[in-house]
Design a protein around this motif. Structure first.
Motif, PDB file in Angstrom:
ATOM      1  N   PRO A 171       0.656  -1.164  -0.067  1.00  0.00           N
ATOM      2  CA  PRO A 171      -0.091  -0.235   0.025  1.00  0.00           C
ATOM      3  C   PRO A 171       0.820   1.355  -0.148  1.00  0.00           C
ATOM      4  O   PRO A 171       0.435   2.307  -0.424  1.00  0.00           O
ATOM      5  CB  PRO A 171      -0.852  -0.129   1.228  1.00  0.00           C
ATOM      6  CG  PRO A 171      -0.777  -1.613   1.818  1.00  0.00           C
ATOM      7  CD  PRO A 171       0.512  -1.946   1.155  1.00  0.00           C
ATOM      8  N   MET A 209       1.899   1.708  -3.751  1.00  0.00           N
ATOM      9  CA  MET A 209       0.643   2.168  -4.600  1.00  0.00           C
ATOM     10  C   MET A 209       0.426   3.628  -4.542  1.00  0.00           C
ATOM     11  O   MET A 209      -0.276   4.251  -5.159  1.00  0.00           O
ATOM     12  CB  MET A 209      -0.521   1.460  -3.843  1.00  0.00           C
ATOM     13  CG  MET A 209      -0.520  -0.321  -4.387  1.00  0.00           C
ATOM     14  SD  MET A 209      -2.006  -1.130  -3.652  1.00  0.00           S
ATOM     15  CE  MET A 209      -1.315  -2.669  -3.489  1.00  0.00           C
ATOM     16  N   ALA A 210       0.740   4.177  -3.306  1.00  0.00           N
ATOM     17  CA  ALA A 210       0.594   5.831  -3.025  1.00  0.00           C
ATOM     18  C   ALA A 210       1.660   6.678  -4.238  1.00  0.00           C
ATOM     19  O   ALA A 210       1.348   7.780  -3.971  1.00  0.00           O
ATOM     20  CB  ALA A 210       0.687   5.887  -1.787  1.00  0.00           C
ATOM     21  N   TYR A 211       2.475   6.104  -4.884  1.00  0.00           N
ATOM     22  CA  TYR A 211       3.453   6.548  -5.686  1.00  0.00           C
ATOM     23  C   TYR A 211       2.655   7.791  -6.227  1.00  0.00           C
ATOM     24  O   TYR A 211       1.744   7.428  -7.083  1.00  0.00           O
ATOM     25  CB  TYR A 211       4.012   6.004  -6.475  1.00  0.00           C
ATOM     26  CG  TYR A 211       5.223   6.600  -7.375  1.00  0.00           C
ATOM     27  CD1 TYR A 211       6.571   6.389  -6.756  1.00  0.00           C
ATOM     28  CD2 TYR A 211       5.040   7.184  -8.561  1.00  0.00           C
ATOM     29  CE1 TYR A 211       7.666   7.291  -7.269  1.00  0.00           C
ATOM     30  CE2 TYR A 211       6.176   7.775  -9.234  1.00  0.00           C
ATOM     31  CZ  TYR A 211       7.389   7.942  -8.521  1.00  0.00           C
ATOM     32  OH  TYR A 211       8.378   8.574  -9.294  1.00  0.00           O
ATOM     33  N   LEU A 243      -2.565   3.270 -12.056  1.00  0.00           N
ATOM     34  CA  LEU A 243      -2.875   1.964 -11.115  1.00  0.00           C
ATOM     35  C   LEU A 243      -4.032   1.339 -11.346  1.00  0.00           C
ATOM     36  O   LEU A 243      -4.961   1.372 -11.802  1.00  0.00           O
ATOM     37  CB  LEU A 243      -3.116   2.497  -9.569  1.00  0.00           C
ATOM     38  CG  LEU A 243      -3.097   1.600  -8.392  1.00  0.00           C
ATOM     39  CD1 LEU A 243      -1.684   0.743  -8.274  1.00  0.00           C
ATOM     40  CD2 LEU A 243      -3.696   2.481  -7.172  1.00  0.00           C
ATOM     41  N   GLU A 302      -5.865  -2.576 -11.078  1.00  0.00           N
ATOM     42  CA  GLU A 302      -6.417  -3.420 -10.099  1.00  0.00           C
ATOM     43  C   GLU A 302      -6.891  -4.713 -11.072  1.00  0.00           C
ATOM     44  O   GLU A 302      -7.942  -4.496 -11.530  1.00  0.00           O
ATOM     45  CB  GLU A 302      -7.177  -3.222  -8.935  1.00  0.00           C
ATOM     46  CG  GLU A 302      -7.528  -3.967  -7.999  1.00  0.00           C
ATOM     47  CD  GLU A 302      -8.359  -3.415  -6.774  1.00  0.00           C
ATOM     48  OE1 GLU A 302      -7.821  -3.804  -5.711  1.00  0.00           O
ATOM     49  OE2 GLU A 302      -9.169  -2.933  -6.921  1.00  0.00           O
ATOM     50  N   ASP A 308      -8.462   4.198  -8.457  1.00  0.00           N
ATOM     51  CA  ASP A 308      -7.796   5.442  -7.604  1.00  0.00           C
ATOM     52  C   ASP A 308      -7.125   4.582  -6.376  1.00  0.00           C
ATOM     53  O   ASP A 308      -7.684   3.513  -5.955  1.00  0.00           O
ATOM     54  CB  ASP A 308      -8.661   6.459  -6.871  1.00  0.00           C
ATOM     55  CG  ASP A 308      -8.350   7.280  -6.079  1.00  0.00           C
ATOM     56  OD1 ASP A 308      -7.595   8.343  -6.655  1.00  0.00           O
ATOM     57  OD2 ASP A 308      -8.339   7.054  -4.728  1.00  0.00           O
ATOM     58  N   TYR A 309      -6.097   5.195  -5.895  1.00  0.00           N
ATOM     59  CA  TYR A 309      -5.364   4.635  -4.630  1.00  0.00           C
ATOM     60  C   TYR A 309      -6.087   4.169  -3.657  1.00  0.00           C
ATOM     61  O   TYR A 309      -6.006   3.006  -3.145  1.00  0.00           O
ATOM     62  CB  TYR A 309      -4.333   5.431  -4.302  1.00  0.00           C
ATOM     63  CG  TYR A 309      -3.543   4.774  -3.121  1.00  0.00           C
ATOM     64  CD1 TYR A 309      -2.884   3.634  -2.653  1.00  0.00           C
ATOM     65  CD2 TYR A 309      -3.406   5.926  -1.872  1.00  0.00           C
ATOM     66  CE1 TYR A 309      -2.404   3.252  -1.607  1.00  0.00           C
ATOM     67  CE2 TYR A 309      -2.861   5.665  -0.759  1.00  0.00           C
ATOM     68  CZ  TYR A 309      -2.204   4.230  -0.433  1.00  0.00           C
ATOM     69  OH  TYR A 309      -1.765   4.068   0.505  1.00  0.00           O
ATOM     70  N   ARG A 310      -7.104   5.105  -3.212  1.00  0.00           N
ATOM     71  CA  ARG A 310      -7.848   4.704  -2.095  1.00  0.00           C
ATOM     72  C   ARG A 310      -9.239   3.759  -2.217  1.00  0.00           C
ATOM     73  O   ARG A 310      -9.670   3.090  -1.409  1.00  0.00           O
ATOM     74  CB  ARG A 310      -8.652   5.825  -1.496  1.00  0.00           C
ATOM     75  CG  ARG A 310      -7.494   6.939  -0.968  1.00  0.00           C
ATOM     76  CD  ARG A 310      -8.046   8.105  -0.635  1.00  0.00           C
ATOM     77  NE  ARG A 310      -6.919   9.050   0.239  1.00  0.00           N
ATOM     78  CZ  ARG A 310      -5.951   9.548  -0.275  1.00  0.00           C
ATOM     79  NH1 ARG A 310      -6.050   9.518  -1.655  1.00  0.00           N
ATOM     80  NH2 ARG A 310      -4.980  10.267   0.378  1.00  0.00           N
ATOM     81  N   THR A 355      -8.472   0.612  -4.068  1.00  0.00           N
ATOM     82  CA  THR A 355      -7.704  -0.667  -3.970  1.00  0.00           C
ATOM     83  C   THR A 355      -8.229  -1.474  -2.890  1.00  0.00           C
ATOM     84  O   THR A 355      -8.536  -0.747  -1.694  1.00  0.00           O
ATOM     85  CB  THR A 355      -6.231  -0.602  -4.148  1.00  0.00           C
ATOM     86  OG1 THR A 355      -5.825   0.202  -2.735  1.00  0.00           O
ATOM     87  CG2 THR A 355      -5.678   0.384  -5.476  1.00  0.00           C
ATOM     88  N   TYR A 406      -5.504  -0.833  -0.079  1.00  0.00           N
ATOM     89  CA  TYR A 406      -5.800   0.397   0.912  1.00  0.00           C
ATOM     90  C   TYR A 406      -6.914   0.282   1.849  1.00  0.00           C
ATOM     91  O   TYR A 406      -6.771   0.450   2.971  1.00  0.00           O
ATOM     92  CB  TYR A 406      -5.861   1.641  -0.056  1.00  0.00           C
ATOM     93  CG  TYR A 406      -6.265   2.661   0.881  1.00  0.00           C
ATOM     94  CD1 TYR A 406      -5.098   3.337   1.134  1.00  0.00           C
ATOM     95  CD2 TYR A 406      -7.534   3.135   1.104  1.00  0.00           C
ATOM     96  CE1 TYR A 406      -5.255   4.487   1.975  1.00  0.00           C
ATOM     97  CE2 TYR A 406      -7.615   4.243   1.779  1.00  0.00           C
ATOM     98  CZ  TYR A 406      -6.787   5.159   2.301  1.00  0.00           C
ATOM     99  OH  TYR A 406      -6.899   6.103   2.960  1.00  0.00           O
TER     100      TYR A 406
END
Length: 261
Positions: free
Chosen positions: A199, A202-204, A209, A211, A221-223, A225, A228
């Motif tokens: 995680p 993944m926030a890079y 991103l 999935e 979006d990161y949030r 996934t 996360y």
């Protein structure tokens, strides 16, 4: 981005003639279709068995890298286990060619380290070969140190780097250090394809991103996934998650444990 070394990944429809045997039954094969790359850093996430590492292996071999890892100059083979999937992967490349490149895969990194040590002892080997990997054998460094030495010392920029679960040997603080190295290399005209469970990675910032699940392959979006959301839930409410998972937080003992040898 129009200046990427690698612009698209797509499956040749011929893969459908192969049936559902491994690797053709993997979700990543069934769901990907044509994938347009639009960032210098592309991340693939998903559960074990989704096929993200198999996709990276296919992309690496199709780009000319050794299946077990290394640069295009590595050609060792300790045990041929790579899938035939690369034969069905179509690459759309940009007009420029990378000056550097490397395929890092966590599961065969020990084999790569051994091969590098052997090459350093070959008569006529380039002087100072190990200087590009931290100045000493990767076997003489901790697992995490060797990973960071590889990225920090060997990766020169202007390159295409394919990393399969690079966080495997790294603590959270070292994962942040890896992120800083990737950021510096990105500024030096590099492109990354990364499969990860981390995680943190993944926030890079600015990463594209993707999935992979049993029924979809999509940008997220990161949030959004699963990684996360599960990590956040656990860190915010560890007791309730453990209670739901284990049924109790009280340690249990076998009735006959006391006094048993």
């Amino acid at each position: 981005m129009t200046d990427l070394y690698l612009r698209k990944l797509a499956w040749n429809p011929e893969w459908k003639r192969q049936g559902n045997e491994y690797p053709f039954g993997l979700p990543v094969v069934r769901m990907m279709g044509e994938l347009t790359l639009r960032s210098r850093v592309t991340l693939f996430v998903g559960e074990n068995g989704s096929g993200k590492s198999t996709l990276l292996e296919a992309a690496a071999v199709a780009c000319g890298f050794n299946p077990e890892g290394g640069s295009r100059n590595f050609c060792f083979d300790t045990h041929s286990t790579h899938s035939p999937l690369y034969r069905y992967l179509k690459l759309v490349k940009g007009p420029r060619r990378p000056r550097d490149g490397f395929f890092l895969r966590a599961e065969s990194f020990y084999n790569l380290s051994t091969e590098l040590e052997c090459l350093d002892q070959v008569e006529g080997a380039p002087p100072g070969l190990l200087n590009s990997y931290g100045g000493k054998s990767l076997h003489e460094q901790s697992h995490g140190e060797s990973f960071l030495s590889l990225v920090g010392k060997r990766f020169r920029g202007n390159g295409l780097y394919i990393l399969d679960e690079p966080e495997a040997a790294l603590s959270p603080s070292r994962q942040l250090a890896l992120m800083a190295l990737i950021f510096d290399l990105e500024k030096r005209d590099s492109q990354f394809l990364i499969a990860t469970h981390s995680p943190i990675l993944m926030a890079y910032p600015g990463a594209d991103l993707f999935e992979i699940t049993q029924d979809r392959f999509e940008r997220v979006d990161y949030r959004d996934t699963q990684h996360y959301q599960l990590t956040r839930r656990f860190l915010n409410h560890p007791e309730s998650v453990l209670r739901e998972l284990l049924g109790t937080l009280e340690p249990t003992r076998d009735q006959g444990e006391s006094g048993d040898v």
